[in-house]
Design an enzyme around this catalytic site. Structure first.
Site, PDB file in Angstrom:
ATOM      1  N   GLY A  29      23.134  19.977 -38.421  1.00 22.90           N
ATOM      2  CA  GLY A  29      23.273  20.143 -39.872  1.00 22.90           C
ATOM      3  C   GLY A  29      23.476  18.802 -40.554  1.00 22.90           C
ATOM      4  O   GLY A  29      23.534  17.761 -39.901  1.00 22.90           O
ATOM      5  N   SER A  30      23.619  18.834 -41.873  1.00 27.34           N
ATOM      6  CA  SER A  30      23.717  17.580 -42.620  1.00 27.34           C
ATOM      7  C   SER A  30      25.043  16.860 -42.348  1.00 27.34           C
ATOM      8  O   SER A  30      25.069  15.619 -42.278  1.00 27.34           O
ATOM      9  CB  SER A  30      23.547  17.855 -44.117  1.00 27.34           C
ATOM     10  OG  SER A  30      24.502  18.801 -44.547  1.00 27.34           O
ATOM     11  N   GLU A 103      24.862  26.013 -30.417  1.00 32.32           N
ATOM     12  CA  GLU A 103      26.168  25.511 -30.877  1.00 32.32           C
ATOM     13  C   GLU A 103      27.288  26.266 -30.155  1.00 32.32           C
ATOM     14  O   GLU A 103      28.275  25.658 -29.724  1.00 32.32           O
ATOM     15  CB  GLU A 103      26.289  25.709 -32.393  1.00 32.32           C
ATOM     16  CG  GLU A 103      25.369  24.785 -33.178  1.00 32.32           C
ATOM     17  CD  GLU A 103      25.309  25.063 -34.665  1.00 32.32           C
ATOM     18  OE1 GLU A 103      24.808  24.203 -35.395  1.00 32.32           O
ATOM     19  OE2 GLU A 103      25.745  26.140 -35.101  1.00 32.32           O
TER      20      GLU A 103
HETATM   21  C1  5RP Z   1      23.774  24.840 -38.167  1.00 26.52           C
HETATM   22  C2  5RP Z   1      25.185  25.010 -38.555  1.00 26.52           C
HETATM   23  C3  5RP Z   1      25.783  23.981 -39.454  1.00 26.52           C
HETATM   24  O1  5RP Z   1      26.952  23.512 -38.895  1.00 26.52           O
HETATM   25  C4  5RP Z   1      26.088  24.595 -40.782  1.00 26.52           C
HETATM   26  O2  5RP Z   1      24.919  25.213 -41.287  1.00 26.52           O
HETATM   27  C5  5RP Z   1      26.613  23.566 -41.784  1.00 26.52           C
HETATM   28  O3  5RP Z   1      25.576  22.712 -42.146  1.00 26.52           O
HETATM   29  P1  5RP Z   1      25.781  21.536 -43.177  1.00 26.52           P
HETATM   30  O4  5RP Z   1      26.634  20.521 -42.512  1.00 26.52           O
HETATM   31  O5  5RP Z   1      24.369  21.035 -43.455  1.00 26.52           O
HETATM   32  O6  5RP Z   1      26.418  22.105 -44.417  1.00 26.52           O
HETATM   33  O7  5RP Z   1      25.871  25.916 -38.165  1.00 26.52           O
HETATM   34  O8  5RP Z   1      23.316  25.899 -37.373  1.00 26.52           O
END
Ligand code: 5RP
Length: 223
Positions: A29-30, A103
């Protein structure tokens, strides 16, 4: 501070949890991307990383960080990842990026889960963010019907295939008062690969980016 600056602040704060000369698990994720960029600055002091997605593996390698297959790992002291929603009890919804299964696997191996998130992710009750469920393609309609029985509105994530070759159903409209119970219930549905509820194995530490600085919440300080 804007949202990206908050993500960068927690990514930087997470570095102090990385164990030198050991492997580190890395989320997707970001926010995790900001963490990878920080990790690159100390890459010569770690043994390598275990990636929770192909996207994360690519970014780690682009920084020259060694990526190790989880099957060859005995010890993983720390896993660092973001969340879509998290409560003060450190239960999470994850999977907005579709990487929930890997994850969950990396988190299961890690001794400590460090969640990094900006303050918009902290919620009193999980469920406003649609709950991602990874399903075997032929089970998509069956699982969707079960989600309706649980009170949700299932929406197939359009044009998306996971790293494992499966589909994602995003389940809207749930008010998740007992995340452990719902995680177990959804895990028990035939055709479900995994659910983006991380409650049985929640985070151990939350580094929360706020306008006033990075707050640290731990399992022992919860409640
Ligand atoms: C990806 C995830 C990420 O941790 C979640 O979507 C948060 O993403 P971001 O840091 O872009 O807000 O679970 O599968």
């Amino acid at each position: 501070m804007n949202q990206n600056e908050l993500k960068q602040a927690v990514a930087r704060a997470a570095i102090k949890y990385v164990v030198e000369d050991a492997l580190v698990g890395v989320g997707t994720g970001s926010t995790a991307d900001f963490f990878i960029d920080e990790l690159a600055k100390m890459k010569n002091r770690i043994d390598g990383a275990v990636a929770s997605s192909e996207k994360t593996a690519t970014r780690l390698k682009s920084h020259g960080i060694r990526v190790v297959d989880l099957n060859s790992v005995d010890e993983l002291p720390v896993y660092v990842d973001g969340a879509d929603e998290i409560t003060e009890h450190l239960a999470m919804i994850k999977g907005g990026g579709g990487a929930l299964t890997r994850e969950k696997i990396v988190a299961a191996v890690a001794r400590k889960f460090i969640c990094i998130a900006d303050e918009s992710k902290l919620v009193p009750v999980l469920g406003n963010f649609p709950l991602p469920v990874e399903v075997i393609p032929m089970a998509r309609s069956h699982v969707g019907r079960q989600m309706v029985r649980l009170g949700g509105t299932p929406i197939l994530r359009d044009g998306f295939t996971t790293d494992n070759g499966n589909l994602i159903i995003d389940v809207a409209g749930l008010t998740i008062l007992d995340p452990v119970e719902l995680e177990e219930a959804i895990n028990n549905i035939t055709g479900v690969v995994s659910v983006g509820l991380f409650a049985k194995r929640g985070a151990d530490v939350l580094l929360l980016g706020t306008a006033g600085g990075v707050r640290t919440l731990t399992r022992t300080s919860r409640g």
